[in-house]
Write a protein that holds these residues in place. Structure first.
Motif, PDB file in Angstrom:
ATOM      1  N   TYR A 277      26.686  -2.630 -38.091  1.00  0.00           N
ATOM      2  CA  TYR A 277      27.744  -3.195 -38.930  1.00  0.00           C
ATOM      3  C   TYR A 277      27.227  -4.345 -39.782  1.00  0.00           C
ATOM      4  O   TYR A 277      26.482  -5.208 -39.325  1.00  0.00           O
ATOM      5  N   LEU A 278      27.661  -4.365 -41.040  1.00  0.00           N
ATOM      6  CA  LEU A 278      27.443  -5.489 -41.944  1.00  0.00           C
ATOM      7  C   LEU A 278      28.718  -5.724 -42.743  1.00  0.00           C
ATOM      8  O   LEU A 278      29.444  -4.778 -43.080  1.00  0.00           O
ATOM      9  N   ALA A 279      28.980  -6.971 -43.078  1.00  0.00           N
ATOM     10  CA  ALA A 279      30.095  -7.272 -43.971  1.00  0.00           C
ATOM     11  C   ALA A 279      29.736  -6.920 -45.412  1.00  0.00           C
ATOM     12  O   ALA A 279      30.568  -6.411 -46.162  1.00  0.00           O
ATOM     13  N   VAL A 280      28.475  -7.188 -45.800  1.00  0.00           N
ATOM     14  CA  VAL A 280      28.001  -6.883 -47.156  1.00  0.00           C
ATOM     15  C   VAL A 280      26.580  -6.355 -47.066  1.00  0.00           C
ATOM     16  O   VAL A 280      25.725  -6.947 -46.404  1.00  0.00           O
ATOM     17  N   ARG A 281      26.329  -5.255 -47.762  1.00  0.00           N
ATOM     18  CA  ARG A 281      24.970  -4.702 -47.873  1.00  0.00           C
ATOM     19  C   ARG A 281      24.696  -4.452 -49.346  1.00  0.00           C
ATOM     20  O   ARG A 281      25.383  -3.652 -49.997  1.00  0.00           O
ATOM     21  N   ALA A 282      23.720  -5.146 -49.914  1.00  0.00           N
ATOM     22  CA  ALA A 282      23.351  -5.001 -51.323  1.00  0.00           C
ATOM     23  C   ALA A 282      21.899  -4.561 -51.413  1.00  0.00           C
ATOM     24  O   ALA A 282      21.029  -5.120 -50.739  1.00  0.00           O
TER      25      ALA A 282
END
Length: 380
Positions: A277-282
């Motif tokens: 899980y990640l909140a944001v992946r860029a």
């Protein structure tokens, strides 16, 4: 093919129901009412250029179809808009778009699809969409989408990749106060998961929505085919309880086409602890270190900057491919205030961030920072 009036057996009578044929919508079927419903869409029904379909509050629309997989999209029924759709339910008297199956499952029908030629004054509001493969799908068109429930059913769907709201090819829609939820495929979520909101080469305005219980909450991509700058503005939403990556932003390795989303005043949290899980992946950005995303003034479920940073995969984790996610001004609670102090985001320092003064101290460094060649960091 218009096969309305089909019989219930050899030499039998016509099957009862208000059927809408495959192909162009007949001119005598341009207003759908609750009293004349439920309407049963028998195939891919087109509202052609110059036509306007009005769907009144309380109307029920059912779609036939099959669930044989993503390559069978033309098997599933759909409503395809080249003209105008005016589907305005009211609170407590919503329009229902659903499956015609006796035992419905996710993906029974395809979507409400707006082509680039569709009238941008089209509107869909106060409706419920369920069991669709792609929910509402905009291919260059920009209808108004508000106060809808777009609902998926989480489960193991093997290779099927369901999407609630799909905005592509220059879509500039205003999307407000919708619930988009339940697009989660438990079969290898990292590669086959569902997505609540998918944005590709588009710049919609996303405000006041609840985006939840999906593998990916929001996915944003851009490439050299983009007819508009890919700079969606995403403000005041609850992006909660998604399972894998709440937000994913992807470029195509070329700085000119990098998406530049703006996320402010959102709640970005999850109660799940799924692996990866990640909140944001860029990722996949050209000139990554000089690309900074504005993620100011969001609530992340914690006011601990180290814990927030651990939920974000960006330039601090991959200096070659990932841009900087600037989460400075993070809130102290849901709907709260920015945590006080002078915060410096990671990445290449520029402007006022190159001059640190005693009056503005203490400084809180939120990630890896870089003083570029030819610049000077002055600290009093």
């Amino acid at each position: 093919m218009d096969y309305r009036g089909f019989l219930d057996g050899p030499g039998g009578t016509a099957v009862a129901g208000h059927f809408i044929p495959d192909g162009q919508l007949p001119p005598d079927e341009l207003t759908w009412t609750a009293a004349q419903g439920p309407y049963i869409v028998l195939g891919n029904t087109f509202v052609n250029s110059g036509q306007a379909l009005t769907i009144e509050p309380g109307t029920e629309v059912r779609f036939i179809g099959g669930t044989a997989g993503p390559q069978d999209r033309w098997v599933r029924a759909s409503l395809r808009i080249n003209g105008k759709l005016d589907a305005q339910g009211t609170e407590g008297n919503e329009i229902l778009f659903t499956s015609a199956a006796a035992t419905p499952v996710q993906g029974d029908w395809e979507s409400i699809l707006f082509y680039d030629s569709a009238d941008d004054t089209s509107i869909i509001t106060y409706s419920r969409l369920e069991y669709a493969y792609n929910g509402i799908w905009c291919q260059g068109a920009s209808p108004t989408i508000s106060h809808n429930d777009i609902v998926g059913v989480p489960g193991d769907y093997y290779h099927d990749h369901f999407i609630g709201l799909r905005l592509e090819s220059g879509c500039l829609s205003t999307v407000t106060d919708n619930l988009v939820t339940g697009f989660h495929n438990t079969y290898i979520p990292s590669s086959h998961g569902g997505c609540a909101l998918y944005i590709h080469n588009s710049a919609p305005t996303i405000t006041g929505n609840t985006i939840s219980e999906s593998t990916w909450g929001i996915r944003i991509f851009g490439n050299d085919d983009a007819p508009v700058a890919v700079n969606p503005v995403i403000t005041g939403n609850q992006i909660v309880d998604n399972r894998y990556w709440t937000i994913q932003v992807g470029g195509d390795g070329h700085a000119t086409y990098n998406p530049q989303p703006q996320f402010n005043h959102n709640i970005i949290t999850t109660s799940y602890t799924d692996s990866g899980y990640l909140a944001v992946r860029a990722k996949d950005f050209g000139d990554a270190e000089n690309t900074v995303f504005d993620f100011h003034n969001n609530w992340w479920g914690t006011a601990d900057p180290e814990a927030i940073g651990a939920l974000i995969y960006d330039w601090n984790d991959d200096t070659y491919n990932s841009p900087v996610v600037d989460f400075s001004g993070y809130l102290d609670d849901a709907g709260g205030s920015p945590v006080p102090g002078t915060q410096v985001h990671g990445g290449v320092l520029s402007g006022a961030d190159l001059n640190w003064t005693a009056a503005a101290s203490p400084y809180l460094i939120l990630g890896r920072i870089k003083v570029a060649a030819g610049t000077t960091l002055a600290i009093e």
